[in-house]
Every structure is written in structure tokens, then in C-alpha cells.
Design a protein around this motif. Sequence first.
Motif, short mmCIF file in Angstrom:
data_model
loop_
_atom_site.label_atom_id
_atom_site.label_comp_id
_atom_site.label_asym_id
_atom_site.label_seq_id
_atom_site.Cartn_x
_atom_site.Cartn_y
_atom_site.Cartn_z
N LYS A 1 83.96 -56.15 -9.49
CA LYS A 1 83.60 -54.95 -10.23
C LYS A 1 83.26 -55.24 -11.69
O LYS A 1 82.32 -54.68 -12.24
CB LYS A 1 84.74 -53.93 -10.17
N GLY A 2 84.04 -56.10 -12.30
CA GLY A 2 83.81 -56.38 -13.72
C GLY A 2 82.43 -56.96 -13.96
O GLY A 2 81.70 -56.52 -14.85
N GLU A 3 82.07 -57.95 -13.15
CA GLU A 3 80.77 -58.61 -13.32
C GLU A 3 79.62 -57.65 -12.99
O GLU A 3 78.61 -57.61 -13.70
CB GLU A 3 80.71 -59.84 -12.41
N VAL A 4 79.79 -56.86 -11.93
CA VAL A 4 78.75 -55.92 -11.55
C VAL A 4 78.60 -54.84 -12.61
O VAL A 4 77.48 -54.45 -12.97
CB VAL A 4 79.06 -55.28 -10.18
N LYS A 5 79.71 -54.35 -13.13
CA LYS A 5 79.65 -53.30 -14.15
C LYS A 5 78.94 -53.81 -15.40
O LYS A 5 78.12 -53.09 -16.00
CB LYS A 5 81.04 -52.80 -14.50
N THR B 1 82.22 -42.24 -16.79
CA THR B 1 82.62 -43.18 -17.84
C THR B 1 81.47 -44.13 -18.17
O THR B 1 81.21 -44.43 -19.34
CB THR B 1 83.87 -43.97 -17.41
N ILE B 2 80.79 -44.61 -17.14
CA ILE B 2 79.65 -45.50 -17.37
C ILE B 2 78.58 -44.79 -18.18
O ILE B 2 78.00 -45.36 -19.12
CB ILE B 2 79.08 -45.99 -16.02
N LYS C 1 78.98 -42.39 -20.31
CA LYS C 1 79.45 -42.26 -21.69
C LYS C 1 79.28 -43.57 -22.44
O LYS C 1 78.90 -43.58 -23.61
CB LYS C 1 80.91 -41.82 -21.70
N GLU C 2 79.58 -44.69 -21.78
CA GLU C 2 79.43 -46.00 -22.43
C GLU C 2 77.97 -46.26 -22.79
O GLU C 2 77.68 -46.94 -23.77
CB GLU C 2 79.97 -47.10 -21.52
N LEU C 3 77.06 -45.73 -21.99
CA LEU C 3 75.64 -45.92 -22.24
C LEU C 3 75.07 -44.88 -23.21
O LEU C 3 73.93 -44.98 -23.65
CB LEU C 3 74.86 -45.84 -20.93
N GLY C 4 75.88 -43.87 -23.51
CA GLY C 4 75.41 -42.80 -24.37
C GLY C 4 74.56 -41.77 -23.64
O GLY C 4 73.77 -41.05 -24.26
N TYR C 5 74.73 -41.68 -22.32
CA TYR C 5 73.97 -40.76 -21.50
C TYR C 5 74.84 -39.59 -21.04
O TYR C 5 76.07 -39.64 -21.10
CB TYR C 5 73.43 -41.46 -20.24
N HIS C 6 74.18 -38.57 -20.54
CA HIS C 6 74.86 -37.45 -19.90
C HIS C 6 74.96 -37.74 -18.40
O HIS C 6 74.00 -38.22 -17.79
CB HIS C 6 74.10 -36.15 -20.13
N TYR C 7 76.09 -37.44 -17.79
CA TYR C 7 76.29 -37.71 -16.37
C TYR C 7 76.00 -36.47 -15.53
O TYR C 7 76.47 -35.37 -15.84
CB TYR C 7 77.73 -38.15 -16.12
N ILE C 8 75.20 -36.66 -14.48
CA ILE C 8 74.96 -35.60 -13.49
C ILE C 8 75.46 -36.09 -12.14
O ILE C 8 74.99 -37.10 -11.63
CB ILE C 8 73.46 -35.24 -13.39
N SER C 9 76.42 -35.39 -11.58
CA SER C 9 77.01 -35.83 -10.32
C SER C 9 76.08 -35.55 -9.15
O SER C 9 75.55 -34.44 -9.02
CB SER C 9 78.34 -35.10 -10.09
N PRO C 10 75.88 -36.54 -8.26
CA PRO C 10 75.07 -36.32 -7.06
C PRO C 10 75.83 -35.56 -5.99
O PRO C 10 75.26 -35.19 -4.97
CB PRO C 10 74.76 -37.74 -6.59
#
Length: 306
Positions: free
Chosen positions: A255-259, A142-143, A145-154
Motif C-alpha cells: 500500500k505504501g509504495e502504491v499510494k 484522505t488521498i 485532501k493530500e492532493l488538494g482536490y475535492h473528493y466525490i464518492s462513486p
Amino acid sequence: MKYIYYKSHQGNFGDDLNPWLWPKIFGEIETNAEINFLGIGSVLHQDNKLLQELHPNQRKIIFGTGIRPSHTRLLLDNTWQVKFLRGPMSARYLNYQYKHIADAAYALTQTDDYKQLLATNKKYKISLMPYYKSCLFFDWETIAKELGYHYISPLSELGVEHTLKEIAASELLITEAMHGAILADILRVPWHRFIFSGRVMEGGDVSEFKWTDFLQSIQINYTQDSYIPLYRKTNWNKITDRIPNNFVKAEFFLKGEVKDKLLQTLNNPTDYYLSQDGVLNNIHEMISHEVFSIKRDLTANPSLLF
């Protein structure tokens, strides 16, 4: 040979490269073999249970493995053969008794898969890959997507080969995972490091030792990283007042502030890194020599390894 490596119950791309890579180069795992092979990972420390469980009289080969610094000095007797260490920090830790080349993952260049991976069509402008333990804190897809990036799971839930293809298909990689950066470098994908939970989960000294060891091995002496604090001290007293013995668990970080900080910090970093082609070619040649020497000696007589 038996391949010795750390296995996370949740999966971890870097460690999980071991059972995928080494059979391609040296053959399938032999569970009853008397030669133990240590490759990818920072498993070289005296208190490591993986090492303690090895039979003291059996042979052990170190092939690009990294030191994990600890207060107990690692002792290697004549049953150990150090082909090479990950980097100069590992070599210094062992008083420069052994040579270093690079992380064992650079042996990917010795496989038939390597050229195919290099030829992968680019599908993603920027990909995001966190450290595997950071998956405990956020929904990183989700993060991304919000940044407009593709996610690769570690965690490599779809397998190591899938993860390699995802990195190869990226034009740029933003990574907290060190082996994300290492494989990006091997696959010629410029990468940017961000720091979130690694320093807390591993310990700052350990995390920085590993990264510095890797970076110096590819002749990169400085990187401008993105740092996101995991814990925020706002209302710290109110938090600790609610917890017995003032023990603060991870779920109490804000979490909100860190995110918000994370999204702000990772929004289009400008500094990306890649080793020089000549450095990579030199690493390839040196590792090729070590691969050849192991194969030659195993074929002739395993005892000749020592």
C-alpha cells in the motif's frame, strides 16, 4: 415497465442512475409489467444472471446499454427490441445489426434537472472520483485532501442527485469511474481518466472495451490516461512464501509504495477531455427521438413497440 440493472450492495453511481433517471422520463417502476427496460450498464452478455432471470416470452427494450464481451455470443430473439446501443464497439460485437448512439446516461439531457445542473455554481477546482471497487483499497477522501482536490464518492451514499451536483460544481474531474467521465461530459466538465483497479477487478479486456465504446461514441479516439499499477512485484517471493498455494490476495499489495505512486501520478495531470458541443447536441436529438417513440407507443398500445 420494469427497469433492469445491476445493483451493487455497496452502491455504484453509474448503476444507481437507473432508478433515479428512468422514472423521470418514462414513469415509475411497474414491478408486474411485462416489458423490461435495460438502460445504463454493461449488462449485455449471455451469462448475465439479470438476463437469464427474465421471462423468455416477455418483451425487452435495450436503450443505450453496453455489451460486456465474453466467450459466449449474446443471442437476441424477437422478444428483444434494440433502440440503440452504447457505442460502435457494442454494435460491432453484434455484427452491426443494431445502431448505436451513446451511453444511456446521456438521456439526462431529456430531464428538467439538466438545465439546473448545468447552471450549478462552481465550488471545486479539481475533483477526484475513483472506481467504486477501488474504495476497497484506500481512504480516497484522505488521498484527495493530500492532493488538494475535492473528493466525490462513486458509492453515492448521499444519493445520485447529490453526486450529480458535485460533478456539476467541479471545474475539472479526475476519474477512474467511467460514469464519472460520462456524466462530466454531459455536464460539460472536462475530465481526465486514471487507471488503478478497474483492469484488475473487471479484467483489462472488459474495462478497455467499455471505455473505448464510450469514447468512440462521443468521437474521442484517444486519451492520455494516468496509470497506477495496483500490484508491485518487490519482494514477490517473500509474499507468496507466506501464502498457502501461492494465492495472492488484494491485501498483500504494498500500500505504501502504491499510494506514493498514486499521489505522484495524480498530481495535476494536464490532459483533460470533453466532447464537442455539436456531438452532444446530436446525441441529445437522437435520444430525444427514441424517448418520444417509446412514450408514443406505450401510450397508444404497448404491443406496438414490437
